[in-house]
Scaffold this motif. Structure first.
Motif, PDB file in Angstrom:
ATOM      1  N   THR A   1      44.441  38.563  39.190  1.00 28.01           N
ATOM      2  CA  THR A   1      44.653  37.128  39.051  1.00 28.01           C
ATOM      3  C   THR A   1      43.721  36.414  40.016  1.00 28.01           C
ATOM      4  O   THR A   1      43.642  36.774  41.189  1.00 28.01           O
TER       5      THR A   1
ATOM      6  N   LYS B   1      43.071  32.714  41.597  1.00 31.16           N
ATOM      7  CA  LYS B   1      43.712  31.405  41.816  1.00 31.16           C
ATOM      8  C   LYS B   1      42.632  30.324  41.753  1.00 31.16           C
ATOM      9  O   LYS B   1      42.028  29.997  42.760  1.00 31.16           O
ATOM     10  N   SER B   2      42.383  29.783  40.569  1.00 30.72           N
ATOM     11  CA  SER B   2      41.322  28.782  40.403  1.00 30.72           C
ATOM     12  C   SER B   2      41.927  27.384  40.274  1.00 30.72           C
ATOM     13  O   SER B   2      43.121  27.240  40.024  1.00 30.72           O
TER      14      SER B   2
ATOM     15  N   GLY C   1      44.074  26.705  37.330  1.00 25.36           N
ATOM     16  CA  GLY C   1      45.287  27.509  37.219  1.00 25.36           C
ATOM     17  C   GLY C   1      44.959  28.981  37.364  1.00 25.36           C
ATOM     18  O   GLY C   1      43.809  29.378  37.506  1.00 25.36           O
ATOM     19  N   ASP C   2      45.991  29.803  37.343  1.00 25.57           N
ATOM     20  CA  ASP C   2      45.802  31.248  37.477  1.00 25.57           C
ATOM     21  C   ASP C   2      45.008  31.781  36.294  1.00 25.57           C
ATOM     22  O   ASP C   2      45.353  31.533  35.139  1.00 25.57           O
TER      23      ASP C   2
ATOM     24  N   LYS D   1      43.864  35.185  34.520  1.00 28.94           N
ATOM     25  CA  LYS D   1      44.151  36.616  34.433  1.00 28.94           C
ATOM     26  C   LYS D   1      42.878  37.360  34.033  1.00 28.94           C
ATOM     27  O   LYS D   1      42.112  36.889  33.194  1.00 28.94           O
TER      28      LYS D   1
ATOM     29  N   ASP E   1      38.114  37.643  47.167  1.00 29.92           N
ATOM     30  CA  ASP E   1      37.834  36.291  46.711  1.00 29.92           C
ATOM     31  C   ASP E   1      36.687  36.279  45.721  1.00 29.92           C
ATOM     32  O   ASP E   1      35.912  37.214  45.629  1.00 29.92           O
TER      33      ASP E   1
ATOM     34  N   PHE F   1      37.808  31.270  45.514  1.00 32.96           N
ATOM     35  CA  PHE F   1      39.181  31.367  45.030  1.00 32.96           C
ATOM     36  C   PHE F   1      39.748  32.751  45.320  1.00 32.96           C
ATOM     37  O   PHE F   1      39.033  33.748  45.208  1.00 32.96           O
TER      38      PHE F   1
ATOM     39  N   THR G   1      43.610  38.670  43.565  1.00 33.12           N
ATOM     40  CA  THR G   1      44.552  39.740  43.847  1.00 33.12           C
ATOM     41  C   THR G   1      44.657  40.628  42.620  1.00 33.12           C
ATOM     42  O   THR G   1      44.397  40.183  41.500  1.00 33.12           O
TER      43      THR G   1
END
Length: 98
Positions: free
Chosen positions: A11, A13-14, A17-18, A20, A82, A91, A94
């Motif tokens: 994922t 985190k932009s 929104g997330d 995938k 990141d 961003f 993970t």
């Protein structure tokens, strides 16, 4: 060297929104290659491995054309890092091996 072989469910985190991302990776000494797939479609990835650290670039076209600079650290079946998107900032990334 880190064991990176496998499928990683990630994922990012932009600001949109997330996001995938699934990466199927295979290590080969100090390098790795594989396939990344997500909202941007599917594209080949390759990069370097140094200890437990990975580094790679991805050229995307959605939502706009740009090259992302990615870095992550692997610890067992998790990765954290990141994604650098130039002037748009960096961003959090993970993932877990699935």
């Amino acid at each position: 060297m880190a064991d990176i072989d496998g499928t990683w469910n990630c994922t990012v985190k932009s600001p949109l929104g997330d996001q995938k991302l699934t990466m199927a990776l295979t290590g080969d000494g100090s390098s790795f290659s594989g396939q990344a797939s997500g909202a941007m479609g599917s594209l080949p990835v390759s990069g370097t491995v140094s200890g437990d650290k990975l580094a790679w670039k991805m050229s995307i076209s959605v939502p706009m054309p740009m090259t992302l600079d990615c870095a992550a650290t692997i610890s067992g079946d998790t990765l954290t890092g990141d994604v650098g998107a130039g002037g748009f900032g960096s961003f959090a990334l993970t993932g877990t091996r699935g």
